[in-house]
Design an enzyme around this catalytic site. Sequence first.
Site, PDB file in Angstrom:
ATOM      1  N   THR A  12       0.828  -1.170  -0.260  1.00  0.00           N
ATOM      2  CA  THR A  12       0.026  -0.042   0.075  1.00  0.00           C
ATOM      3  C   THR A  12       0.669   1.167   0.167  1.00  0.00           C
ATOM      4  O   THR A  12       0.628   2.324  -0.090  1.00  0.00           O
ATOM      5  CB  THR A  12      -0.902  -0.126   1.341  1.00  0.00           C
ATOM      6  OG1 THR A  12       0.151  -0.114   2.291  1.00  0.00           O
ATOM      7  CG2 THR A  12      -2.161  -0.856   1.109  1.00  0.00           C
ATOM      8  N   ALA A  13       1.935   0.822   0.469  1.00  0.00           N
ATOM      9  CA  ALA A  13       3.371   2.462   0.354  1.00  0.00           C
ATOM     10  C   ALA A  13       4.614   1.869   0.021  1.00  0.00           C
ATOM     11  O   ALA A  13       4.490   0.734  -0.398  1.00  0.00           O
ATOM     12  CB  ALA A  13       3.288   2.653   1.676  1.00  0.00           C
ATOM     13  N   TYR A 153      15.002  -1.872  16.343  1.00  0.00           N
ATOM     14  CA  TYR A 153      14.745  -1.445  15.049  1.00  0.00           C
ATOM     15  C   TYR A 153      16.065  -2.582  14.497  1.00  0.00           C
ATOM     16  O   TYR A 153      15.571  -3.508  12.942  1.00  0.00           O
ATOM     17  CB  TYR A 153      14.574  -0.190  14.119  1.00  0.00           C
ATOM     18  CG  TYR A 153      14.225  -0.453  12.636  1.00  0.00           C
ATOM     19  CD1 TYR A 153      13.087  -1.173  12.473  1.00  0.00           C
ATOM     20  CD2 TYR A 153      15.169  -0.073  12.032  1.00  0.00           C
ATOM     21  CE1 TYR A 153      13.487  -1.640  10.726  1.00  0.00           C
ATOM     22  CE2 TYR A 153      15.372  -0.465  11.086  1.00  0.00           C
ATOM     23  CZ  TYR A 153      13.993  -0.919   9.770  1.00  0.00           C
ATOM     24  OH  TYR A 153      13.989  -0.675   8.540  1.00  0.00           O
ATOM     25  N   LYS A 157      15.860  -5.917  12.560  1.00  0.00           N
ATOM     26  CA  LYS A 157      15.946  -6.347  11.075  1.00  0.00           C
ATOM     27  C   LYS A 157      17.655  -7.360  11.042  1.00  0.00           C
ATOM     28  O   LYS A 157      17.925  -7.971  10.166  1.00  0.00           O
ATOM     29  CB  LYS A 157      16.765  -4.587  10.523  1.00  0.00           C
ATOM     30  CG  LYS A 157      14.996  -4.409   9.829  1.00  0.00           C
ATOM     31  CD  LYS A 157      15.115  -5.414   8.585  1.00  0.00           C
ATOM     32  CE  LYS A 157      13.069  -4.128   8.246  1.00  0.00           C
ATOM     33  NZ  LYS A 157      12.205  -4.742   7.682  1.00  0.00           N
ATOM     34  N   GLU A 189       6.715   6.580   3.347  1.00  0.00           N
ATOM     35  CA  GLU A 189       6.914   6.284   3.960  1.00  0.00           C
ATOM     36  C   GLU A 189       7.038   6.112   5.577  1.00  0.00           C
ATOM     37  O   GLU A 189       6.724   6.497   6.700  1.00  0.00           O
ATOM     38  CB  GLU A 189       5.074   6.590   4.407  1.00  0.00           C
ATOM     39  CG  GLU A 189       4.380   7.099   3.322  1.00  0.00           C
ATOM     40  CD  GLU A 189       2.961   6.586   2.854  1.00  0.00           C
ATOM     41  OE1 GLU A 189       2.225   5.669   3.936  1.00  0.00           O
ATOM     42  OE2 GLU A 189       2.025   6.619   2.162  1.00  0.00           O
TER      43      GLU A 189
HETATM   44  P1  NAP Z   1       6.461   2.359   3.992  1.00  0.00           P
HETATM   45  O1  NAP Z   1       6.519   3.684   3.215  1.00  0.00           O
HETATM   46  O2  NAP Z   1       6.298   3.026   5.257  1.00  0.00           O
HETATM   47  O3  NAP Z   1       5.539   1.313   3.549  1.00  0.00           O
HETATM   48  C1  NAP Z   1       5.584  -0.120   4.849  1.00  0.00           C
HETATM   49  C2  NAP Z   1       4.904  -0.933   4.284  1.00  0.00           C
HETATM   50  O4  NAP Z   1       4.252  -1.842   5.266  1.00  0.00           O
HETATM   51  C3  NAP Z   1       2.863  -0.518   4.135  1.00  0.00           C
HETATM   52  O5  NAP Z   1       1.940  -0.370   2.786  1.00  0.00           O
HETATM   53  C4  NAP Z   1       2.408  -1.134   5.032  1.00  0.00           C
HETATM   54  O6  NAP Z   1       0.367  -1.559   5.066  1.00  0.00           O
HETATM   55  C5  NAP Z   1       3.104  -2.221   5.745  1.00  0.00           C
HETATM   56  N1  NAP Z   1       2.768  -2.721   6.344  1.00  0.00           N
HETATM   57  C6  NAP Z   1       3.392  -1.793   8.066  1.00  0.00           C
HETATM   58  N2  NAP Z   1       2.836  -2.671   8.965  1.00  0.00           N
HETATM   59  C7  NAP Z   1       2.597  -3.459   9.057  1.00  0.00           C
HETATM   60  C8  NAP Z   1       1.234  -4.854   9.903  1.00  0.00           C
HETATM   61  N3  NAP Z   1       1.352  -4.650  10.538  1.00  0.00           N
HETATM   62  N4  NAP Z   1       0.114  -5.264   8.783  1.00  0.00           N
HETATM   63  C9  NAP Z   1       0.850  -4.845   7.151  1.00  0.00           C
HETATM   64  N5  NAP Z   1       1.133  -4.587   6.631  1.00  0.00           N
HETATM   65  C10 NAP Z   1       1.940  -3.254   7.286  1.00  0.00           C
HETATM   66  O7  NAP Z   1       8.021   2.096   3.786  1.00  0.00           O
HETATM   67  P2  NAP Z   1       8.774   1.313   3.123  1.00  0.00           P
HETATM   68  O8  NAP Z   1       9.738   1.861   3.222  1.00  0.00           O
HETATM   69  O9  NAP Z   1       8.510   1.405   1.240  1.00  0.00           O
HETATM   70  O10 NAP Z   1       9.082   0.171   3.413  1.00  0.00           O
HETATM   71  C11 NAP Z   1       8.717  -1.202   3.453  1.00  0.00           C
HETATM   72  C12 NAP Z   1      10.518  -1.901   3.867  1.00  0.00           C
HETATM   73  O11 NAP Z   1      11.100  -1.598   3.914  1.00  0.00           O
HETATM   74  C13 NAP Z   1      10.424  -2.304   5.815  1.00  0.00           C
HETATM   75  O12 NAP Z   1      10.100  -3.338   5.911  1.00  0.00           O
HETATM   76  C14 NAP Z   1      11.390  -1.421   5.554  1.00  0.00           C
HETATM   77  O13 NAP Z   1      12.034  -1.501   7.125  1.00  0.00           O
HETATM   78  C15 NAP Z   1      12.064  -1.308   4.947  1.00  0.00           C
HETATM   79  N6  NAP Z   1      13.481  -0.362   4.462  1.00  0.00           N
HETATM   80  C16 NAP Z   1      13.006   0.848   4.308  1.00  0.00           C
HETATM   81  C17 NAP Z   1      13.768   1.530   4.573  1.00  0.00           C
HETATM   82  C18 NAP Z   1      13.724   3.269   4.241  1.00  0.00           C
HETATM   83  O14 NAP Z   1      14.832   3.876   4.537  1.00  0.00           O
HETATM   84  N7  NAP Z   1      12.630   3.093   4.156  1.00  0.00           N
HETATM   85  C19 NAP Z   1      15.467   1.031   4.740  1.00  0.00           C
HETATM   86  C20 NAP Z   1      15.496  -0.147   4.298  1.00  0.00           C
HETATM   87  C21 NAP Z   1      14.889  -0.308   5.071  1.00  0.00           C
HETATM   88  P3  NAP Z   1      -0.887  -0.808   5.656  1.00  0.00           P
HETATM   89  O15 NAP Z   1      -0.027   0.194   6.601  1.00  0.00           O
HETATM   90  O16 NAP Z   1      -1.595  -0.088   4.389  1.00  0.00           O
HETATM   91  O17 NAP Z   1      -0.958  -1.538   6.887  1.00  0.00           O
END
Ligand code: NAP
Length: 250
Positions: A12-13, A153, A157, A189
């Site tokens: 969703t994001a 966090y 990871k 997000e």
């Molecule tokens: P994001 O834009 O906040 O997206 C996170 C997604 O996870 C949303 O679609 C959210 O959907 C879903 N989500 C969160 N909690 C959930 C739950 N309890 N059940 C089902 N869905 C859930 O963040 P993003 O950056 O794309 O993150 C994606 C992944 O990349 C994560 O695992 C994050 O730790 C990892 N990551 C991100 C970064 C960064 O800098 N952005 C860096 C390294 C790793 P809903 O809210 O609709 O449930």
Amino acid sequence: MIMKTILITGATAGIGEACALQFGAQGHRLIVTGRRQDRLNQLVVRLKNEGIQVASLCFDVTKKSEVDAAIASLTKTWQDVDVLINNAGLAVGLELLQDGVVDDWERMIDTNIKGLLYVTRAIAPNMVERKDGHIINVSSIAGKDVYKYGNVYCATKHAVDALSKAMRIDMLEDGIKVSNIAPGMVETEFSLVRFKGDADRAEVVYQQFVPLKAEDIADAIVYVTNTPKHVCVNDMVITPTAQANPFYTV
Ligand code: NAP
């Protein structure tokens, strides 16, 4: 290219949504998931308008009963998932451990570790039975190093990193590929969630240097997914050019 059925958690994001759009453009069949039904509906309409076959499941990965019910509700034509992208995850808060908010810790542990396990437990047996499948876990550079205030966090990871290794060993004889993706800073997000909706604080994070875009990570995940059957990318660390690791940025 062989058409695959790809289930993406957290579509969703951010990274998950970018993956859905890129895999869809390649003609794969998609199962998009997340908790926000309105976002899922919008994504489904967008994908269907582009002629992409898509199903959606609205569930919270932290609730095992919801995960099991959602996966069990897939109709026969959607049950054979070829690629599972365990992407749903979050960081909440940024405190020293001794000042930590236990509720924040639990959200991270429940989502990033237990949620990933619940979804994998629900999908992997079918892959093992078919002796075919690919599990892609979205970890982080926080799974490689530990930085100040990152404590729980980073621990979650590191757990994802370990689980990727464990899955690869446990399903080796069944021919299941397991890939670990470790992004550095990506503008999504993520920071808005980490700072509990404080948009100003979140924005500052991405003003320090040029971050990755969600599409950059989706590119890498698409590459990893499209390797030949005998090739498995085990681990991929991707940072912005301006970020060597969590400690050194320009
Ligand atoms: P994001 O834009 O906040 O997206 C996170 C997604 O996870 C949303 O679609 C959210 O959907 C879903 N989500 C969160 N909690 C959930 C739950 N309890 N059940 C089902 N869905 C859930 O963040 P993003 O950056 O794309 O993150 C994606 C992944 O990349 C994560 O695992 C994050 O730790 C990892 N990551 C991100 C970064 C960064 O800098 N952005 C860096 C390294 C790793 P809903 O809210 O609709 O449930």
